[in-house]
Scaffold this motif. Structure first.
Motif, PDB file in Angstrom:
ATOM      1  N   ALA A  69     -15.441  58.544  89.815  1.00  0.00           N
ATOM      2  CA  ALA A  69     -15.274  58.300  90.698  1.00  0.00           C
ATOM      3  C   ALA A  69     -13.306  59.142  90.925  1.00  0.00           C
ATOM      4  CB  ALA A  69     -14.735  57.006  91.628  1.00  0.00           C
ATOM      5  N   GLU A  70     -13.127  59.628  91.833  1.00  0.00           N
ATOM      6  CA  GLU A  70     -11.872  60.650  92.201  1.00  0.00           C
ATOM      7  C   GLU A  70     -10.721  59.514  92.418  1.00  0.00           C
ATOM      8  OE1 GLU A  70     -10.763  63.692  91.330  1.00  0.00           O
ATOM      9  OE2 GLU A  70     -12.494  64.110  90.669  1.00  0.00           O
ATOM     10  N   LEU A  71      -9.927  59.765  91.523  1.00  0.00           N
ATOM     11  CA  LEU A  71      -8.786  58.575  91.833  1.00  0.00           C
ATOM     12  C   LEU A  71      -7.325  59.214  92.366  1.00  0.00           C
ATOM     13  CD1 LEU A  71      -9.169  55.617  89.197  1.00  0.00           C
ATOM     14  CD2 LEU A  71      -9.477  55.765  91.824  1.00  0.00           C
ATOM     15  N   VAL A  72      -6.272  58.850  92.566  1.00  0.00           N
ATOM     16  CA  VAL A  72      -4.989  59.058  93.000  1.00  0.00           C
ATOM     17  C   VAL A  72      -4.353  58.565  93.148  1.00  0.00           C
ATOM     18  CG1 VAL A  72      -3.542  61.471  94.469  1.00  0.00           C
ATOM     19  CG2 VAL A  72      -6.136  61.649  94.309  1.00  0.00           C
ATOM     20  N   PRO A  94      12.781  56.145  93.605  1.00  0.00           N
ATOM     21  CA  PRO A  94      12.144  55.721  92.116  1.00  0.00           C
ATOM     22  C   PRO A  94      11.083  56.330  92.083  1.00  0.00           C
ATOM     23  CG  PRO A  94      11.249  54.093  94.190  1.00  0.00           C
ATOM     24  CD  PRO A  94      12.183  54.948  94.715  1.00  0.00           C
ATOM     25  N   THR A  95      10.612  57.526  93.220  1.00  0.00           N
ATOM     26  CA  THR A  95       9.159  58.470  92.533  1.00  0.00           C
ATOM     27  C   THR A  95       9.705  59.712  93.024  1.00  0.00           C
ATOM     28  OG1 THR A  95       8.252  57.978  94.496  1.00  0.00           O
ATOM     29  CG2 THR A  95       7.380  55.951  93.082  1.00  0.00           C
ATOM     30  N   VAL A  96       8.704  60.819  92.508  1.00  0.00           N
ATOM     31  CA  VAL A  96       9.372  61.999  92.867  1.00  0.00           C
ATOM     32  C   VAL A  96       8.212  61.656  94.484  1.00  0.00           C
ATOM     33  CG1 VAL A  96       8.814  64.348  92.237  1.00  0.00           C
ATOM     34  CG2 VAL A  96       9.343  62.414  90.488  1.00  0.00           C
ATOM     35  N   ALA A  97       9.105  62.974  95.379  1.00  0.00           N
ATOM     36  CA  ALA A  97       8.562  63.014  96.244  1.00  0.00           C
ATOM     37  C   ALA A  97       7.377  64.304  96.236  1.00  0.00           C
ATOM     38  CB  ALA A  97       9.795  63.154  97.088  1.00  0.00           C
ATOM     39  N   GLY A  98       6.742  64.062  97.051  1.00  0.00           N
ATOM     40  CA  GLY A  98       5.642  64.847  96.904  1.00  0.00           C
ATOM     41  C   GLY A  98       4.295  65.389  95.040  1.00  0.00           C
ATOM     42  N   ALA A  99       4.757  64.632  94.178  1.00  0.00           N
ATOM     43  CA  ALA A  99       4.396  64.290  93.316  1.00  0.00           C
ATOM     44  C   ALA A  99       2.740  62.868  92.791  1.00  0.00           C
ATOM     45  CB  ALA A  99       4.809  64.457  92.463  1.00  0.00           C
ATOM     46  N   THR A 100       1.960  63.892  92.731  1.00  0.00           N
ATOM     47  CA  THR A 100       0.495  63.287  92.750  1.00  0.00           C
ATOM     48  C   THR A 100       0.099  63.186  91.270  1.00  0.00           C
ATOM     49  OG1 THR A 100      -0.762  64.993  94.471  1.00  0.00           O
ATOM     50  CG2 THR A 100       0.216  62.396  95.045  1.00  0.00           C
ATOM     51  N   VAL A 101      -0.917  62.344  90.453  1.00  0.00           N
ATOM     52  CA  VAL A 101      -1.789  63.111  89.406  1.00  0.00           C
ATOM     53  C   VAL A 101      -3.093  62.787  89.734  1.00  0.00           C
ATOM     54  CG1 VAL A 101      -2.819  61.998  87.269  1.00  0.00           C
ATOM     55  CG2 VAL A 101      -0.126  62.281  88.201  1.00  0.00           C
ATOM     56  N   LYS A 102      -4.748  63.525  89.579  1.00  0.00           N
ATOM     57  CA  LYS A 102      -5.808  63.339  90.192  1.00  0.00           C
ATOM     58  C   LYS A 102      -6.797  62.783  89.393  1.00  0.00           C
ATOM     59  CE  LYS A 102      -5.643  66.138  94.189  1.00  0.00           C
ATOM     60  NZ  LYS A 102      -6.777  67.450  94.657  1.00  0.00           N
ATOM     61  N   CYS A 103      -7.202  62.271  88.490  1.00  0.00           N
ATOM     62  CA  CYS A 103      -7.947  61.592  87.505  1.00  0.00           C
ATOM     63  C   CYS A 103      -9.317  61.379  87.660  1.00  0.00           C
ATOM     64  CB  CYS A 103      -7.103  60.163  87.136  1.00  0.00           C
ATOM     65  SG  CYS A 103      -5.698  59.856  86.838  1.00  0.00           S
ATOM     66  N   THR A 104     -10.522  60.568  86.799  1.00  0.00           N
ATOM     67  CA  THR A 104     -11.350  60.289  87.174  1.00  0.00           C
ATOM     68  C   THR A 104     -11.590  59.696  85.918  1.00  0.00           C
ATOM     69  OG1 THR A 104     -11.981  63.002  87.485  1.00  0.00           O
ATOM     70  CG2 THR A 104     -13.757  61.743  86.686  1.00  0.00           C
TER      71      THR A 104
END
Length: 104
Positions: A31-34, A52-62
């Motif tokens: 399954a894909e996770l973001v 506290p978080t970077v705006a617009g930044a995401t990490v995609k994982c499996t």
């Protein structure tokens, strides 16, 4: 390029292609996770720190697999009282692979 991400209440340094063991996550194998709680992104020396978080930044994982960690033995004893108790524990883990780091 790397990022510091909060996953399941813990912070991890992630890079593309790496494997990470986290606490058990909901989802099936493959399954894909973001994850969008990215706290820091380093893109070739250009560091962006979130507040506290970077705006617009995401990490995609499996999700690669769900597994259990090594057994930990818990032993309790009270001296001169004849009280001894032994218990074991195996933590439920999820192995994930980092597919992509997106920094806006």
């Amino acid at each position: 390029m790397y990022a510091i991400v909060e996953i399941a209440g813990q912070q991890f340094k992630v890079e593309k292609g790496r494997f990470i063991y986290t606490h058990r996550l909901a989802g099936e194998t493959n399954a894909e996770l973001v994850f969008d709680k990215v706290l820091l992104v380093d893109n070739g020396g250009a560091v962006s720190v979130g507040a506290p978080t970077v705006a617009g930044a995401t990490v995609k994982c499996t999700i690669i697999e769900h597994l259990k960690g090594e057994k930990v033995i818990v032993f309790k004893k009270k001296r001169r009282k004849g009280y001894q108790k032994q218990n074991g524990h195996r933590q439920s883990l999820t192995k994930i692979q980092i597919d992509e780091i997106i920094a806006a």
